[in-house]
Design a protein around this motif. Structure first.
Motif, PDB file in Angstrom:
ATOM      1  N   GLY A  78       8.368  64.105  51.927  1.00  0.00           N
ATOM      2  CA  GLY A  78       8.450  63.724  50.521  1.00  0.00           C
ATOM      3  C   GLY A  78       7.709  64.683  49.618  1.00  0.00           C
ATOM      4  O   GLY A  78       8.196  65.060  48.541  1.00  0.00           O
ATOM      5  N   ALA A  79       6.519  65.127  50.064  1.00  0.00           N
ATOM      6  CA  ALA A  79       5.747  66.083  49.269  1.00  0.00           C
ATOM      7  C   ALA A  79       6.471  67.416  49.153  1.00  0.00           C
ATOM      8  O   ALA A  79       6.557  68.006  48.066  1.00  0.00           O
ATOM      9  CB  ALA A  79       4.367  66.281  49.894  1.00  0.00           C
ATOM     10  N   ALA A  80       7.011  67.913  50.278  1.00  0.00           N
ATOM     11  CA  ALA A  80       7.732  69.185  50.247  1.00  0.00           C
ATOM     12  C   ALA A  80       9.006  69.080  49.422  1.00  0.00           C
ATOM     13  O   ALA A  80       9.339  69.983  48.641  1.00  0.00           O
ATOM     14  CB  ALA A  80       8.057  69.618  51.676  1.00  0.00           C
ATOM     15  N   LEU A  81       9.713  67.963  49.580  1.00  0.00           N
ATOM     16  CA  LEU A  81      10.982  67.802  48.869  1.00  0.00           C
ATOM     17  C   LEU A  81      10.781  67.679  47.363  1.00  0.00           C
ATOM     18  O   LEU A  81      11.589  68.187  46.568  1.00  0.00           O
ATOM     19  CB  LEU A  81      11.724  66.571  49.397  1.00  0.00           C
ATOM     20  CG  LEU A  81      13.182  66.398  48.976  1.00  0.00           C
ATOM     21  CD1 LEU A  81      14.001  67.607  49.388  1.00  0.00           C
ATOM     22  CD2 LEU A  81      13.764  65.137  49.586  1.00  0.00           C
ATOM     23  N   ARG A 106      19.341  65.239  41.384  1.00  0.00           N
ATOM     24  CA  ARG A 106      19.367  66.201  42.495  1.00  0.00           C
ATOM     25  C   ARG A 106      19.165  65.485  43.834  1.00  0.00           C
ATOM     26  O   ARG A 106      19.846  65.777  44.817  1.00  0.00           O
ATOM     27  CB  ARG A 106      18.277  67.263  42.304  1.00  0.00           C
ATOM     28  CG  ARG A 106      18.523  68.188  41.120  1.00  0.00           C
ATOM     29  CD  ARG A 106      17.358  69.149  40.913  1.00  0.00           C
ATOM     30  NE  ARG A 106      17.614  70.063  39.799  1.00  0.00           N
ATOM     31  CZ  ARG A 106      16.749  70.953  39.351  1.00  0.00           C
ATOM     32  NH1 ARG A 106      15.557  71.063  39.929  1.00  0.00           N
ATOM     33  NH2 ARG A 106      17.060  71.749  38.335  1.00  0.00           N
ATOM     34  N   PHE A 107      18.223  64.560  43.848  1.00  0.00           N
ATOM     35  CA  PHE A 107      17.997  63.825  45.088  1.00  0.00           C
ATOM     36  C   PHE A 107      19.188  62.939  45.429  1.00  0.00           C
ATOM     37  O   PHE A 107      19.534  62.776  46.610  1.00  0.00           O
ATOM     38  CB  PHE A 107      16.737  62.968  44.997  1.00  0.00           C
ATOM     39  CG  PHE A 107      16.616  62.011  46.156  1.00  0.00           C
ATOM     40  CD1 PHE A 107      16.380  62.487  47.435  1.00  0.00           C
ATOM     41  CD2 PHE A 107      16.790  60.649  45.974  1.00  0.00           C
ATOM     42  CE1 PHE A 107      16.312  61.623  48.522  1.00  0.00           C
ATOM     43  CE2 PHE A 107      16.721  59.781  47.050  1.00  0.00           C
ATOM     44  CZ  PHE A 107      16.474  60.264  48.317  1.00  0.00           C
ATOM     45  N   SER A 108      19.823  62.371  44.424  1.00  0.00           N
ATOM     46  CA  SER A 108      20.981  61.514  44.677  1.00  0.00           C
ATOM     47  C   SER A 108      22.062  62.272  45.429  1.00  0.00           C
ATOM     48  O   SER A 108      22.673  61.757  46.374  1.00  0.00           O
ATOM     49  CB  SER A 108      21.528  60.977  43.348  1.00  0.00           C
ATOM     50  OG  SER A 108      22.649  60.143  43.568  1.00  0.00           O
ATOM     51  N   ARG A 109      22.298  63.512  45.032  1.00  0.00           N
ATOM     52  CA  ARG A 109      23.294  64.331  45.741  1.00  0.00           C
ATOM     53  C   ARG A 109      22.826  64.649  47.161  1.00  0.00           C
ATOM     54  O   ARG A 109      23.612  64.573  48.113  1.00  0.00           O
ATOM     55  CB  ARG A 109      23.561  65.623  44.964  1.00  0.00           C
ATOM     56  CG  ARG A 109      24.301  65.408  43.646  1.00  0.00           C
ATOM     57  CD  ARG A 109      24.742  66.731  43.047  1.00  0.00           C
ATOM     58  NE  ARG A 109      23.606  67.548  42.597  1.00  0.00           N
ATOM     59  CZ  ARG A 109      23.062  67.482  41.399  1.00  0.00           C
ATOM     60  NH1 ARG A 109      23.532  66.612  40.504  1.00  0.00           N
ATOM     61  NH2 ARG A 109      22.059  68.268  41.066  1.00  0.00           N
ATOM     62  N   ALA A 110      21.549  65.010  47.293  1.00  0.00           N
ATOM     63  CA  ALA A 110      21.011  65.318  48.623  1.00  0.00           C
ATOM     64  C   ALA A 110      21.063  64.098  49.536  1.00  0.00           C
ATOM     65  O   ALA A 110      21.362  64.212  50.741  1.00  0.00           O
ATOM     66  CB  ALA A 110      19.570  65.811  48.506  1.00  0.00           C
ATOM     67  N   ALA A 111      20.800  62.917  48.967  1.00  0.00           N
ATOM     68  CA  ALA A 111      20.812  61.691  49.767  1.00  0.00           C
ATOM     69  C   ALA A 111      22.220  61.391  50.276  1.00  0.00           C
ATOM     70  O   ALA A 111      22.392  60.880  51.393  1.00  0.00           O
ATOM     71  CB  ALA A 111      20.291  60.517  48.939  1.00  0.00           C
ATOM     72  N   GLY A 112      23.233  61.692  49.464  1.00  0.00           N
ATOM     73  CA  GLY A 112      24.603  61.485  49.905  1.00  0.00           C
ATOM     74  C   GLY A 112      24.937  62.330  51.128  1.00  0.00           C
ATOM     75  O   GLY A 112      25.527  61.846  52.101  1.00  0.00           O
ATOM     76  N   TRP A 113      24.546  63.605  51.086  1.00  0.00           N
ATOM     77  CA  TRP A 113      24.749  64.478  52.234  1.00  0.00           C
ATOM     78  C   TRP A 113      23.922  64.026  53.430  1.00  0.00           C
ATOM     79  O   TRP A 113      24.393  64.059  54.585  1.00  0.00           O
ATOM     80  CB  TRP A 113      24.395  65.923  51.876  1.00  0.00           C
ATOM     81  CG  TRP A 113      25.438  66.593  51.038  1.00  0.00           C
ATOM     82  CD1 TRP A 113      25.391  66.868  49.709  1.00  0.00           C
ATOM     83  CD2 TRP A 113      26.711  67.072  51.492  1.00  0.00           C
ATOM     84  NE1 TRP A 113      26.544  67.490  49.297  1.00  0.00           N
ATOM     85  CE2 TRP A 113      27.374  67.634  50.361  1.00  0.00           C
ATOM     86  CE3 TRP A 113      27.355  67.089  52.727  1.00  0.00           C
ATOM     87  CZ2 TRP A 113      28.640  68.197  50.450  1.00  0.00           C
ATOM     88  CZ3 TRP A 113      28.618  67.649  52.823  1.00  0.00           C
ATOM     89  CH2 TRP A 113      29.249  68.194  51.688  1.00  0.00           C
ATOM     90  N   ALA A 114      22.685  63.596  53.173  1.00  0.00           N
ATOM     91  CA  ALA A 114      21.820  63.136  54.260  1.00  0.00           C
ATOM     92  C   ALA A 114      22.423  61.924  54.959  1.00  0.00           C
ATOM     93  O   ALA A 114      22.379  61.818  56.197  1.00  0.00           O
ATOM     94  CB  ALA A 114      20.430  62.799  53.727  1.00  0.00           C
ATOM     95  N   LEU A 115      22.997  61.012  54.183  1.00  0.00           N
ATOM     96  CA  LEU A 115      23.617  59.832  54.777  1.00  0.00           C
ATOM     97  C   LEU A 115      24.790  60.219  55.668  1.00  0.00           C
ATOM     98  O   LEU A 115      24.954  59.684  56.775  1.00  0.00           O
ATOM     99  CB  LEU A 115      24.090  58.881  53.669  1.00  0.00           C
ATOM    100  CG  LEU A 115      24.872  57.641  54.122  1.00  0.00           C
ATOM    101  CD1 LEU A 115      24.040  56.810  55.087  1.00  0.00           C
ATOM    102  CD2 LEU A 115      25.301  56.817  52.914  1.00  0.00           C
ATOM    103  N   ALA A 116      25.606  61.171  55.203  1.00  0.00           N
ATOM    104  CA  ALA A 116      26.755  61.611  56.001  1.00  0.00           C
ATOM    105  C   ALA A 116      26.293  62.242  57.320  1.00  0.00           C
ATOM    106  O   ALA A 116      26.846  61.953  58.394  1.00  0.00           O
ATOM    107  CB  ALA A 116      27.591  62.605  55.202  1.00  0.00           C
ATOM    108  N   GLY A 169      11.946  60.438  52.869  1.00  0.00           N
ATOM    109  CA  GLY A 169      10.900  61.154  52.146  1.00  0.00           C
ATOM    110  C   GLY A 169      11.270  61.368  50.696  1.00  0.00           C
ATOM    111  O   GLY A 169      10.411  61.276  49.799  1.00  0.00           O
ATOM    112  N   GLY A 170      12.541  61.654  50.437  1.00  0.00           N
ATOM    113  CA  GLY A 170      12.989  61.845  49.054  1.00  0.00           C
ATOM    114  C   GLY A 170      12.859  60.587  48.231  1.00  0.00           C
ATOM    115  O   GLY A 170      12.462  60.631  47.060  1.00  0.00           O
ATOM    116  N   LEU A 171      13.180  59.441  48.819  1.00  0.00           N
ATOM    117  CA  LEU A 171      13.018  58.171  48.099  1.00  0.00           C
ATOM    118  C   LEU A 171      11.554  57.929  47.745  1.00  0.00           C
ATOM    119  O   LEU A 171      11.226  57.507  46.627  1.00  0.00           O
ATOM    120  CB  LEU A 171      13.530  57.012  48.961  1.00  0.00           C
ATOM    121  CG  LEU A 171      15.013  56.683  48.855  1.00  0.00           C
ATOM    122  CD1 LEU A 171      15.384  55.641  49.894  1.00  0.00           C
ATOM    123  CD2 LEU A 171      15.365  56.186  47.459  1.00  0.00           C
TER     124      LEU A 171
END
Length: 310
Positions: A57-60, A218-228, A197-199
């Protein structure tokens, strides 16, 4: 990085460790001959995963809003130190398990035997070396003026590698289909850390509207890819470990996988609601995010037990 309310991290810690202990107890991962050692192994693995989420989370946060989260490097430094200490404790606990000794009687050669014996020991060694590298990255000078300490993207990659090492050298490496299982578990761990961590980072940034406005989409887009990636890699890992779908309800490992699937599906549904609210311009999405991260915390706890008992 601003300080989060004390109740939030305390609550997440309780959920992660509690879920790990309950899952281990329900699937025979505790005792009966070695409950103290088994319990310690479960708790310490869950704690290591939790600290990895904090570091991610800190790095992200520094990746999403470069140079605008001045406390991220301090959080990363503290997380790296805590993570390394937890790994040292885990090495001692694993040495006790391998030797059959109680925790109070574990010896240095027991720890060395674990670290130089099973592949899981090599994974723990690799994690320790990676976390030491993370500390060096966090303590390094700014990559550019105003950019914080160390390259944020590099720090994130190091965090993901350190978290994936124990899982990749554990039951995945011992699988009969390791060629599929190992890459699957590495991708799975990385995606889970980015999402969870992003959340956490979004909740910490919530008091800064200027940062949240930039970071949240930006995180919302990353979270979508992470979920996939999480779903596909989880399927690969489960397929490599389970002989048939029936084992989801007939084996302890399958029961844990099924529990984790349900938790991740719930978190994904909450993430969908959050994303819809974001697109509609409604920013009170943080309440949904808080519930989502609690569900993910439970999934992290179950995953820690999967690593321990498989």
């Amino acid at each position: 990085m601003g300080a989060a309310p004390v109740a939030a991290p305390a609550g997440w810690t309780t959920v992660v460790v509690g879920a790990a202990v309950l899952a281990a107890g329900a699937t025979g991962g505790l005792g009966p001959d070695g409950i103290p050692v088994d319990l310690a192994a479960t708790v310490v693995r869950a704690t290591a995963d939790l600290v990895a989420v904090l570091a991610a989370g800190a790095a992200l946060s520094a990746v999403l809003v470069p140079g605008r989260v001045p406390g991220a490097d301090r959080v990363l430094t503290v997380a790296a130190a805590a993570w390394f200490c937890v790994l040292l404790v885990e090495a001692a606990v694993r040495g006790a398990l391998l030797s059959g000794r109680p925790l109070s009687a574990v010896r240095a050669d027991d720890v060395v035997a674990y670290l130089t014996g099973p592949t899981a020991g090599a994974g723990l060694l690799a994690a320790g070396a990676t976390v030491a590298l993370l500390a060096g990255c966090a303590l390094s000078g700014p990559a550019a003026p105003g950019r914080g300490a160390g390259p944020p993207a590099l720090a994130l990659v190091i965090v993901l590698a350190g978290a994936a090492a124990p899982a990749a050298t554990g039951h995945a490496a011992a699988s009969g289909n390791a060629v599929v299982a190992v890459p699957g578990v590495v991708l799975h761990v990385a995606a889970a850390l980015v999402w969870t961590g992003g959340l956490g980072a979004m909740l910490v940034l919530a008091h800064r509207d200027d940062l949240l406005t930039t970071a949240l989409p930006r995180f919302s887009r990353a979270a979508g890819w992470a979920l996939a990636v999480l779903a596909s890699s989880g399927l690969l890992a489960a397929t490599a470990r389970l002989g048939s779908p029936v084992e989801l309800v007939t084996t302890a490992y399958g029961a844990l996988v099924l529990t984790k699937i349900v938790l991740l599906a719930g978190a994904a549904a909450l993430g969908g609601l959050t994303r819809r609210a974001l697109r509609a311009g409604r920013v009170p999405v943080l309440a949904w995010a808080a519930v989502e991260i609690l569900v993910l915390a439970a999934a992290v706890g179950v995953a820690a037990t999967l690593t321990r008992t498989a």
